[in-house]
Design an enzyme around this catalytic site. Sequence first.
Site, PDB file in Angstrom:
ATOM      1  CG  ASP A   1      -2.824 -15.382 -55.344  1.00 44.52           C
ATOM      2  OD1 ASP A   1      -2.850 -15.029 -56.538  1.00 44.52           O
ATOM      3  OD2 ASP A   1      -2.795 -14.561 -54.417  1.00 44.52           O
TER       4      ASP A   1
ATOM      5  CD  GLU B   1      -7.843 -13.773 -50.522  1.00 46.75           C
ATOM      6  OE1 GLU B   1      -7.768 -13.187 -49.427  1.00 46.75           O
ATOM      7  OE2 GLU B   1      -7.697 -13.184 -51.608  1.00 46.75           O
TER       8      GLU B   1
END
EC number: 3.5.1.47
Length: 384
Positions: free
Chosen positions: A75, A134
């Site tokens: 990520d 997130e």
Amino acid sequence: MSILTKQQLLQIRRDLHQIPELALQETQTHDYLIKIIKQFNAQHLEIKTIPQLPTALLVKVHGSHPQKTIGYRADIDGLPVTEQTNLAFSSRHTGQMHACGHDLHMTVALGILNYFSEHQPQDDLFFFFQPAEESENGGKLAYEQGVFQGAWRPDEFYALHVTPDLPSGTIGCRLGTLFAGTTEINIDLQGQDGHAAYPQRANDMIVAASAMIEQIQTIISRSIDPIEGGVVTIGKMEAGTIRNVIAGHAHLEGTIRGLTQTMIERIDQRLQEIGAGIAKSFNADVQVELHQGGYWPVENNPQLTAEFINYMKSNPDIKYQETQPAMTGEDFGYLLAQIPGTMFWLGVQDKAQLHSATFNPQEDAMFAGMQAMIGFLNNHMQTN
């Protein structure tokens, strides 16, 4: 470029640390990743961008005798946190920070990719540099937009997450759930406002909301198997305007954390049932909205994870530790619900916690993570 040196990898991590960007805005990060990858041996590499998800990046290493496709995810987004580490390479983006360690995640992935660009793997490997972990559930967005189709459909998927709670360089994992799934709760209760002196002419939603909160707290203790774990928290309540006016509206916000998708769906059901009961009991309109998105529990595949753990435990050069489930959320869980795979922890030993403005992971942990994953992938491809 040949195999990246430790110093080069450290510099890459520090470069990335200085340019954190929020979900779906990771344009500078995306461009930096492409710049680095284009310096690798390109003989077996294929780079793919995704117009419908422009900050995402896919890179395939074509195998010599591929029997399957193995995916690895890193990520790439940061958090809206103002950094307070005082590091020489602190964030240059005001109010944004790699406070969850995604700069390390990307660097580990680049190190593994760089190795296999020089040492052609047996199977096809592809690396998914994923935006919006997130928030905005980038993994689910990618899956729903058809990113993982055809030649880009992995047979299995792997990913890591750093943790300050393990010694630097330690690999942590477990069979079953590694991360809990999460769901956002929004509840609106509508009655009738009125004068505090005439309660019989009003319908007080502070009373109704209080009753609902009390009943919600029975879900875990009375509707969930006591040997399992779950959390329902109402963290915000808004109601009323002044002391002598009965509130005709109340708004509640909260979160669910559950270790399996089945558990989360059971909690969802009970919340809706309680809402319906409160509506009837208080003659109110009660709307319960639940939003999970891609933040499903990270439920590791039993077979692949058993093999992963056995390799890590049997390798004398790897520090391995079995971990307990964490109640934090991770959108890799959605991908693991579609594609079998394993997520694991990489210890980076720090007093500050993830998402903290002072989070300062030990950088040397990256090299232990790279070597462990390179070794596992080579062994996995040779024995399967």
